[in-house]
Each structure stands twice: as structure tokens, then as C-alpha cells.
Write an enzyme that holds these catalytic residues in place. Structure first.
Site, short mmCIF file in Angstrom:
data_model
loop_
_atom_site.label_atom_id
_atom_site.label_comp_id
_atom_site.label_asym_id
_atom_site.label_seq_id
_atom_site.Cartn_x
_atom_site.Cartn_y
_atom_site.Cartn_z
N GLY A 9 1.27 3.74 -3.82
CA GLY A 9 1.65 3.15 -5.33
C GLY A 9 -0.34 2.87 -5.75
N ASN A 10 -0.90 2.99 -5.01
CA ASN A 10 -2.42 3.21 -5.01
C ASN A 10 -2.82 4.18 -5.73
OD1 ASN A 10 -2.83 0.94 -4.73
ND2 ASN A 10 -2.73 0.79 -2.67
N LYS A 122 1.59 -7.50 3.28
CA LYS A 122 1.95 -6.33 2.14
C LYS A 122 0.44 -6.67 0.87
CE LYS A 122 3.99 -2.47 -0.17
NZ LYS A 122 3.22 -1.94 -0.12
N LYS A 205 7.09 0.85 1.77
CA LYS A 205 7.36 1.67 1.23
C LYS A 205 7.46 2.73 2.47
CE LYS A 205 4.31 5.15 -0.22
NZ LYS A 205 3.11 4.09 0.52
N LYS A 263 1.41 4.04 8.11
CA LYS A 263 2.13 4.83 7.06
C LYS A 263 1.61 5.74 8.37
CE LYS A 263 -0.30 5.06 2.97
NZ LYS A 263 0.40 4.73 2.26
P1 ADP Z 1 -0.89 3.50 -0.47
O1 ADP Z 1 -0.13 2.52 -2.15
O2 ADP Z 1 -0.87 5.03 -0.98
O3 ADP Z 1 0.71 2.95 0.05
P2 ADP Z 1 -2.43 2.15 1.26
O4 ADP Z 1 -3.95 1.27 0.18
O5 ADP Z 1 -1.42 1.29 1.17
O6 ADP Z 1 -1.51 3.46 -0.36
O7 ADP Z 1 -2.91 3.17 2.04
C1 ADP Z 1 -4.34 3.92 1.82
C2 ADP Z 1 -5.38 3.36 1.91
O8 ADP Z 1 -6.16 3.06 3.41
C3 ADP Z 1 -6.75 4.28 1.50
O9 ADP Z 1 -7.10 3.76 0.22
C4 ADP Z 1 -7.88 3.36 2.38
O10 ADP Z 1 -9.09 2.44 1.82
C5 ADP Z 1 -6.75 2.62 3.33
N1 ADP Z 1 -7.45 3.50 5.13
C6 ADP Z 1 -7.60 2.22 6.09
N2 ADP Z 1 -8.09 2.76 6.63
C7 ADP Z 1 -7.68 4.20 6.99
C8 ADP Z 1 -8.05 5.17 7.69
N3 ADP Z 1 -8.57 5.44 9.01
N4 ADP Z 1 -7.89 6.66 7.00
C9 ADP Z 1 -7.79 6.29 6.10
N5 ADP Z 1 -7.54 5.62 4.76
C10 ADP Z 1 -7.59 4.44 5.59
MG MG Z 2 0.71 0.92 1.21
#
Ligand code: ADP
Ligand code: MG
Length: 301
Positions: A9-10, A122, A205, A263
Site C-alpha cells: 500500500g505504501n 497494523k 496483506k 514480509k
Molecule cells: P508495504 O506497504 O509495502 O507493506 P511497509 O511499510 O509495511 O510497506 O514495509 C516496508 C517498510 O519497512 C520500508 O519502507 C522500511 O521503512 C521498513 N523497514 C523496517 N525494517 C526494515 C528492514 N530491516 N529492511 C528494509 N526495510 C525495513
Molecule cells: Mg506493510
């Protein structure tokens, strides 16, 4: 190959951008050519996030004085599935995808006693300063938490146990149809004596994509987000990107709940249960992440 791609979503709405429809559609239009090519060559399932979008709808519903009470999150998740699914269908078609593409409004069954209901993790909606976040939390009975440099609302995110519409997805895939499903993690529902009921939650998701990929026996699970890879020591001077890794390499490392944590957990779950490959990378590198040459690539050994 059968491929499940989860879009963040981001990635549709970068941090700090105005949540205008046109801004998000432009990101999807930019991503569509690479996705359309994959859809033309493989059986493709698309799952998308909705954190920013469902947060926006929640705010609008709270502000709507004509309502007795604001809409439940389950209804708002269904709204985002329709809207983002439509954007994707249109962008893929305009990018030249000849195969049929359809959005399935999808329900994800969660357990009534899932511990996620007690501990919201979340993030939804936009980021605020700490003061503003606490002011909104008090007024609207929210829980708020720090997300990077800002503060955001957090909501319960129970684990998905079953996808109600998965048989339909299987039929469509066998008929060369690209399927957009379980958007925003799926509409969260519990199952009781009276059947299915929507609940106040937003399923992650990434977890739902792992479940979908496992149940549909996919070969590859890809999570596309706004960072090029998973990093160790993220955000510090010693941060380093992970490229080709195995389950053993990642064991023992922890990642933040509500962002990278789900993830990595989803990737591990899929690789462990389905012995396929999982990849995490940037939406800007879609083709290379699917090909295995960019992002973090996780395999069993
Ligand atoms: P999405 O909407 O794609 O699920 P999220 O914000 O949930 O995005 O997850 C991606 C974010 O995770 C990145 O923008 C980053 O800021 C954060 N993040 C936290 N820890 C890590 C890490 N160890 N490696 C990479 N990104 C990270
Ligand atoms: Mg996310």
C-alpha cells in the site's frame, strides 16, 4: 510459473505524498507495464495492501455527521478492494494485457480469539506528529504508534486462516485469467454459528499473500514495496542489504512488526511450507525481482 505478487500500500502512495487518487493511479500506471508482461507469461495473482487507503476512508467515515456510527473496518477494506482492484484492472489493460483480469472481493477468515485483537500492530492512514497523533487517539479511541519518523494509527491484525473465495481464484487461473484478490489482506471475517461476520481489523496483506501462495501451490511469492531489499541494521550506519539468502541465514534476525516483520515472516512461511522461492524488493525493480536478480531472494537452502 504460478506467481503471487503482493504490492505494498505504501508503494501506491509513498510516504509524505498527498493521498489523492491521481497520485496513486500514476504509481500504478508506472508499475503496470512490468506487471502486464508477467501476467501475459505466467499465471499471476495480485494481492495489494491498503494501509494508507483504508486509513483515509476511516477518517472520512469518522467525520461524516450523517452517520450514527462510522463504518466498520471490514466494510472499508471491501471498499479499498474495489477501488484499487479497478485501478489495477485498468492500468494492466492500458499497458496492453490481452488476457482477462478480474478483481475478486475476498474474505479472509480469522480466529475470534486471535491475540492480534488485543495487540494492534497494523499501521493505517497517514503519519502525524506525536502530539497530533495523541490528540486524535484520545478523540477517536485509537491506538497510535511510531512508524519511522511519524506517528500513525494501529489496528488489530489477526492472522488469516482461510480465504473464502480461493476455489474461484483457482478456476480463473486455470482459465488464463489474472486474478487480483485478498486486497488489503482480505475483508476480515470470523466464522460462527450464523456464518461469516465482518470484524474491526485489517489483516496484513503479506501474511494473506503467503497463505494464498501456499494454498494455490504457487512457485514464487514476491512482495513489492518501497525499499530495494531487506536490510540488516536497517536505518543505522552499518545497514546492509540481503541478496540471496536461505532460511538458515535469516533465522535469529528480527524485523519490526507492522512493516518488514510480516514480509520476512510471510517469505519464511511460504518457503518452509511450499518449498518455493520468495522475494522482497522494490516496485521499481519488478522485473528483476521476479527474475531473481534484484531484491532479497529467500530459498530453503
Ligand atoms: P508495504 O506497504 O509495502 O507493506 P511497509 O511499510 O509495511 O510497506 O514495509 C516496508 C517498510 O519497512 C520500508 O519502507 C522500511 O521503512 C521498513 N523497514 C523496517 N525494517 C526494515 C528492514 N530491516 N529492511 C528494509 N526495510 C525495513
Ligand atoms: Mg506493510
Amino acid at each position: 510459473m504460478r506467481i503471487v505478487i503482493a504490492l505494498g500500500g505504501n508503494a501506491l502512495l509513498r510516504r509524505g505524498e498527498k493521498p489523492d487518487a491521481a497520485v496513486q493511479l500514476a504509481h500504478l500506471v508506472a508499475a503496470a507495464p512490468a506487471l502486464a508482461k508477467i501476467a501475459a507469461e505466467h499465471e499471476l495473482v495480485l494481492v495489494h495492501g491498503n494501509g494508507p487507503q483504508v486509513g483515509l476512508l476511516a477518517l472520512e467515515s469518522i467525520a461524516d455527521r450523517s452517520l450514527t456510527r462510522s463504518y466498520p473496518l471490514s466494510d472499508l477494506v471491501a471498499e479499498t478492494q474495489g477501488m484499487i482492484g479497478y485501478w489495477l484492472q485498468q492500468a494492466l489493460r492500458n499497458a496492453g494485457l490481452g488476457r482477462p483480469v478480474v478483481t475478486l472481493i475476498t474474505q479472509a477468515v480469522v480466529a475470534t480469539d486471535d491475540p492480534g485483537f488485543e495487540h494492534p500492530t497494523k499501521f493505517i492512514g497517514s503519519g502525524y506528529t506525536e502530539d497530533k497523533a495523541y490528540q486524535l487517539a484520545k478523540r477517536n479511541d485509537w491506538t497510535v504508534r511510531r512508524d519511522g519518523n511519524s506517528w500513525r494509527r494501529v489496528v488489530p491484525s489477526p492472522k488469516p486462516q482461510r480465504i473464502v473465495e480461493l476455489d474461484t481464484a483457482e478456476l480463473l487461473l486455470r482459465n488464463q485469467t489474472t486474478v487480483i484478490l485478498a486486497g488489503g489482506g482480505g475483508v476480515p471475517v470470523t466464522e460462527g454459528p450464523d456464518g461469516l461476520t465482518g470484524v474491526e481489523a485489517v489483516v496484513d496483506k503479506d501474511y494473506v499473500a503467503a497463505l494464498v501462495a501456499t494454498e494455490l501451490k504457487a512457485d514464487l511469492l514476491v512482495m513489492l514495496t518501497d525499499v530495494p531489499a531487506v536490510y540488516l541494521d536497517y536505518g543505522t550506519s552499518t545497514e546492509r542489504a540481503l541478496h540471496d539468502i536461505t532460511l538458515a541465514d535469516i533465522a535469529g534476525h528480527t524485523f519490526p512488526p507492522g512493516s518488514m516483520g510480516p514480509k520476512v515472516a510471510a517469505a519464511r512461511q511460504f518457503v518452509t511450507e511450499a518449498s518455493g522461492r520468495a522475494a522482497i524488493g522494490s516496485l521499481d525493480d519488478t522485473t528483476a525481482v521476479v527474475a531473481g536478480s534484484a531484491g532479497t531472494q529467500l530459498s530453503s537452502s
